[in-house]
Design a protein around this motif. Structure first.
Motif, PDB file in Angstrom:
ATOM      1  N   ARG A 111       8.473   1.138  15.844  1.00  0.00           N
ATOM      2  CA  ARG A 111       7.774   1.888  14.819  1.00  0.00           C
ATOM      3  C   ARG A 111       6.386   1.301  14.618  1.00  0.00           C
ATOM      4  O   ARG A 111       5.398   2.021  14.495  1.00  0.00           O
ATOM      5  CB  ARG A 111       8.589   1.759  13.534  1.00  0.00           C
ATOM      6  CG  ARG A 111       8.420   2.826  12.577  1.00  0.00           C
ATOM      7  CD  ARG A 111       8.999   4.125  13.104  1.00  0.00           C
ATOM      8  NE  ARG A 111       8.721   5.136  12.116  1.00  0.00           N
ATOM      9  CZ  ARG A 111       7.511   5.613  11.897  1.00  0.00           C
ATOM     10  NH1 ARG A 111       6.508   5.214  12.631  1.00  0.00           N
ATOM     11  NH2 ARG A 111       7.294   6.489  10.951  1.00  0.00           N
TER      12      ARG A 111
ATOM     13  N   ALA B 299       3.321   3.407   5.308  1.00  0.00           N
ATOM     14  CA  ALA B 299       2.230   3.329   4.346  1.00  0.00           C
ATOM     15  C   ALA B 299       2.845   3.214   2.965  1.00  0.00           C
ATOM     16  O   ALA B 299       4.040   3.407   2.803  1.00  0.00           O
ATOM     17  CB  ALA B 299       1.384   4.592   4.429  1.00  0.00           C
ATOM     18  N   GLU B 300       2.031   2.914   1.976  1.00  0.00           N
ATOM     19  CA  GLU B 300       2.553   2.959   0.614  1.00  0.00           C
ATOM     20  C   GLU B 300       2.583   4.413   0.190  1.00  0.00           C
ATOM     21  O   GLU B 300       1.583   5.113   0.293  1.00  0.00           O
ATOM     22  CB  GLU B 300       1.668   2.136  -0.313  1.00  0.00           C
ATOM     23  CG  GLU B 300       1.981   0.682  -0.204  1.00  0.00           C
ATOM     24  CD  GLU B 300       1.489  -0.117  -1.402  1.00  0.00           C
ATOM     25  OE1 GLU B 300       0.824   0.468  -2.281  1.00  0.00           O
ATOM     26  OE2 GLU B 300       1.751  -1.316  -1.422  1.00  0.00           O
ATOM     27  N   PRO B 301       3.746   4.880  -0.288  1.00  0.00           N
ATOM     28  CA  PRO B 301       3.852   6.300  -0.622  1.00  0.00           C
ATOM     29  C   PRO B 301       2.768   6.776  -1.593  1.00  0.00           C
ATOM     30  O   PRO B 301       2.274   7.882  -1.442  1.00  0.00           O
ATOM     31  CB  PRO B 301       5.233   6.400  -1.264  1.00  0.00           C
ATOM     32  CG  PRO B 301       5.978   5.241  -0.751  1.00  0.00           C
ATOM     33  CD  PRO B 301       4.998   4.164  -0.463  1.00  0.00           C
TER      34      PRO B 301
ATOM     35  N   PRO C  94      -3.687  -1.727   5.717  1.00  0.00           N
ATOM     36  CA  PRO C  94      -2.685  -1.402   4.702  1.00  0.00           C
ATOM     37  C   PRO C  94      -1.623  -2.501   4.640  1.00  0.00           C
ATOM     38  O   PRO C  94      -1.271  -3.094   5.660  1.00  0.00           O
ATOM     39  CB  PRO C  94      -2.111  -0.090   5.198  1.00  0.00           C
ATOM     40  CG  PRO C  94      -3.219   0.545   5.966  1.00  0.00           C
ATOM     41  CD  PRO C  94      -3.933  -0.590   6.627  1.00  0.00           C
TER      42      PRO C  94
ATOM     43  N   LYS D   6       1.597  -2.702   4.234  1.00  0.00           N
ATOM     44  CA  LYS D   6       2.822  -2.658   5.043  1.00  0.00           C
ATOM     45  C   LYS D   6       2.555  -2.984   6.520  1.00  0.00           C
ATOM     46  O   LYS D   6       3.402  -3.562   7.179  1.00  0.00           O
ATOM     47  CB  LYS D   6       3.479  -1.287   4.935  1.00  0.00           C
ATOM     48  CG  LYS D   6       4.219  -1.084   3.634  1.00  0.00           C
ATOM     49  CD  LYS D   6       4.993   0.197   3.698  1.00  0.00           C
ATOM     50  CE  LYS D   6       5.808   0.390   2.453  1.00  0.00           C
ATOM     51  NZ  LYS D   6       6.496   1.694   2.493  1.00  0.00           N
ATOM     52  N   PHE D   7       1.375  -2.597   7.022  1.00  0.00           N
ATOM     53  CA  PHE D   7       1.029  -2.937   8.409  1.00  0.00           C
ATOM     54  C   PHE D   7       1.004  -4.449   8.554  1.00  0.00           C
ATOM     55  O   PHE D   7       1.505  -5.015   9.507  1.00  0.00           O
ATOM     56  CB  PHE D   7      -0.372  -2.456   8.786  1.00  0.00           C
ATOM     57  CG  PHE D   7      -0.570  -0.983   8.854  1.00  0.00           C
ATOM     58  CD1 PHE D   7       0.238  -0.102   8.188  1.00  0.00           C
ATOM     59  CD2 PHE D   7      -1.625  -0.474   9.606  1.00  0.00           C
ATOM     60  CE1 PHE D   7       0.019   1.255   8.241  1.00  0.00           C
ATOM     61  CE2 PHE D   7      -1.855   0.872   9.675  1.00  0.00           C
ATOM     62  CZ  PHE D   7      -1.038   1.739   8.988  1.00  0.00           C
TER      63      PHE D   7
ATOM     64  N   ASP E 202       7.127  -3.233  -1.398  1.00  0.00           N
ATOM     65  CA  ASP E 202       6.769  -2.784  -0.047  1.00  0.00           C
ATOM     66  C   ASP E 202       7.747  -3.340   0.980  1.00  0.00           C
ATOM     67  O   ASP E 202       8.149  -2.645   1.914  1.00  0.00           O
ATOM     68  CB  ASP E 202       5.356  -3.257   0.324  1.00  0.00           C
ATOM     69  CG  ASP E 202       4.286  -2.419  -0.359  1.00  0.00           C
ATOM     70  OD1 ASP E 202       4.590  -1.286  -0.768  1.00  0.00           O
ATOM     71  OD2 ASP E 202       3.144  -2.907  -0.488  1.00  0.00           O
TER      72      ASP E 202
ATOM     73  N   LEU F 246       4.640   7.997   6.255  1.00  0.00           N
ATOM     74  CA  LEU F 246       4.971   7.393   4.969  1.00  0.00           C
ATOM     75  C   LEU F 246       5.836   6.154   5.091  1.00  0.00           C
ATOM     76  O   LEU F 246       5.787   5.272   4.247  1.00  0.00           O
ATOM     77  CB  LEU F 246       5.663   8.418   4.073  1.00  0.00           C
ATOM     78  CG  LEU F 246       4.680   9.354   3.379  1.00  0.00           C
ATOM     79  CD1 LEU F 246       5.383  10.585   2.859  1.00  0.00           C
ATOM     80  CD2 LEU F 246       3.964   8.652   2.252  1.00  0.00           C
TER      81      LEU F 246
ATOM     82  N   CYS G  16       1.565   2.378  13.791  1.00  0.00           N
ATOM     83  CA  CYS G  16       0.562   1.767  12.934  1.00  0.00           C
ATOM     84  C   CYS G  16       0.015   0.411  13.361  1.00  0.00           C
ATOM     85  O   CYS G  16      -0.746  -0.193  12.634  1.00  0.00           O
ATOM     86  CB  CYS G  16       1.094   1.653  11.515  1.00  0.00           C
ATOM     87  SG  CYS G  16       0.928   3.185  10.604  1.00  0.00           S
TER      88      CYS G  16
ATOM     89  N   GLU H  72      10.903  -1.461   0.728  1.00  0.00           N
ATOM     90  CA  GLU H  72      10.765  -0.144   1.356  1.00  0.00           C
ATOM     91  C   GLU H  72      10.868  -0.242   2.874  1.00  0.00           C
ATOM     92  O   GLU H  72      11.510   0.591   3.513  1.00  0.00           O
ATOM     93  CB  GLU H  72       9.435   0.511   0.980  1.00  0.00           C
ATOM     94  CG  GLU H  72       9.442   1.077  -0.433  1.00  0.00           C
ATOM     95  CD  GLU H  72       8.171   1.830  -0.781  1.00  0.00           C
ATOM     96  OE1 GLU H  72       8.213   2.614  -1.729  1.00  0.00           O
ATOM     97  OE2 GLU H  72       7.131   1.633  -0.120  1.00  0.00           O
TER      98      GLU H  72
END
Lengths: 97, 348
Positions: free
Chosen positions: A88, B219-221, A5, A7-8, A47, B216, A93, A50
């Motif tokens: 985190r 991850a992508e929401p 993914p 974000k990972f 991303d 979340l 993850c 976020e």
């Protein structure tokens, strides 16, 4: 082609503890995940935003994109991973200890 | 343009977009109670509850019917989210996130247990037994559960201000539940299962939020939410509905009858509104912070009451109105506490 993914992967890139500009990360991910459109670029950047708002990255410096490296006349942001981001990343993850 | 002007412009853009998403969330969430209450009187669900009531009694029949309605709700939410992911080109990300079961997607499946069979089923039960306005307002108690859970689970401190917010919300809860209960106690006819449903909504959503947040964040929401609803569909369609059918309830025969134009339309309406209320909720967080996002999202309780009044013409009793108002005030007290989020977003 990246297989984790996004974000990972972004967190993984930051885990070396160095500071990176958003465009450096974005272009790297764009290449790895074959997301070369403007839409792909913006969604990767979101991303990163976020992750920063979740407290895993910290926005440490901004400058104006005068040359259009990323988006002309927009702000560029420089980020670094936070301690929370490292924890985190490892407890949820990442394959990282 | 110079750096400070650009910074200001960027933060203004972020904040207005964030408020817009959060407000959309409240609107979608509020509207959801319309199809959610209407579906109860449509074929096949009205016939289903009547048929089961004959053999198993009113209480059991309404709960079993609520299960089927919730299962269809999960299905249409899933359809809406798949369409959304397809439009955004996120199927690849969806697959990548699903594969990370151990570190990541397990949280979504765990969240779906609390979100689905508890919160959403509870909401439908409350809508069926008592009414949409009660169901909507009872759900507003969820931040209390969420913060108490976070206190015991991650040792998150509850500040004075948050405690004050919680107290106001609890007062609201007493008004929501107590008002109706008093009149019903005197008449000797208390819809206990409906009240239990309202409680399930609050406990379920509070717990879901605390668990889902763990996955979340990283991850992508859009992908994460879809997996959370994938989990819920598995729970309903592969576990609970077949079990109820085995026990002897006519689940499948009534499920097949749901493919009527009007019923389907209402169910799809419920799926779209519910699916997008989740999506917009998560979109608002990085832009204005979780606190403000949730605070504004909670206006849904107020909007639901208005929408139900506009479309069905029903005015809820004053105890529900007062309770709802207290809950929304309390959630603003709780959620507007952390101003640092907005400052970091400004990058100053």
């Amino acid at each position: 082609m990246g297989n984790r993914p996004i974000k990972f992967r972004v967190l993984e890139l930051f885990l070396d503890g160095k500071e990176y500009w958003n465009y450096e990360i974005v272009s790297k991910i764009q290449a790895e995940y074959n997301m070369n459109s403007a839409y792909g670029r913006d969604s990767i950047n979101f991303d990163i935003i976020e992750l920063a708002s979740g407290g895993m990255l910290k926005d440490i410096e901004q400058k104006v994109d005068e040359k259009g490296i990323y988006k002309k006349d927009f702000l560029l942001h420089k980020y670094v991973i936070t301690d929370f981001g490292k924890i985190r990343g490892s407890d949820a993850c990442m394959r990282y200890a | 343009m110079d750096l400070t002007a650009l910074k200001k412009q960027e933060s203004k853009r972020k904040i207005s977009k964030g408020y817009m998403w959060a407000f959309f969330c409240a609107v979608f969430w509020g509207i959801w109670y319309l199809p959610g209450s209407v579906v109860w009187v449509l074929n096949p669900f009205d016939e289903m509850s009547a048929a089961i009531a004959k053999t198993s009694g009113d209480g059991v029949s309404l709960v079993v019917t609520a299960v089927l309605i919730t299962a269809f709700n999960a299905l249409t939410v899933m359809l809406a989210l798949m369409l959304w992911n397809g439009t955004l080109g996120k199927f690849g990300e969806l697959k990548r996130t699903l594969k990370e079961f151990h570190p990541c997607s397990k949280w979504f499946f765990l969240a779906s247990i609390f979100g689905g069979p508890m919160a959403i089923l509870g909401s439908f039960i409350a809508m069926g037994f008592i009414g949409g306005a009660f169901a909507a307002v009872a759900g507003l108690l969820y931040p209390v559960i969420g913060s108490i859970l976070a206190y015991y689970w991650y040792g998150e401190k509850i500040s004075k201000r948050a405690a004050m917010g919680i107290a106001v919300i609890v007062l609201g809860g007493i008004s929501i539940y107590g008002g109706g209960l008093l009149t019903e106690l005197s008449s000797g006819n208390v819809p206990w299962i409906g009240y239990l449903g309202g409680l399930m909504a609050a406990v379920g959503w509070g717990t879901e939020g605390a668990i889902a947040g763990k996955g979340l964040d990283i991850a992508e929401p859009d992908a994460g939410l879809t997996l959370r609803f994938l989990g819920e569909n598995i729970i309903w369609w592969i576990i609970i509905v077949p079990i109820l059918a085995l026990v002897g309830f006519p689940m499948y025969s009534f499920a097949l009858q749901a493919f009527e134009p009007l019923t389907l339309l209402v169910l799809i309406f419920a799926g779209i509104t519910f699916g997008f209320c989740y999506v917009t909720w998560y979109k608002s967080f990085p832009l204005i912070g979780v606190g403000r996002g949730q605070g504004i999202g909670n206006l849904y309780g107020f909007l639901a009451v208005i929408f139900i009044f506009l479309f069905n013409g029903t005015v809820p009793s004053w105890t529900i109105l007062v309770g709802g108002l207290l809950c929304i005030t309390g959630s603003f007290i709780m959620f507007t506490e952390d101003t640092s989020a907005l400052e970091t977003l400004r990058g100053e």
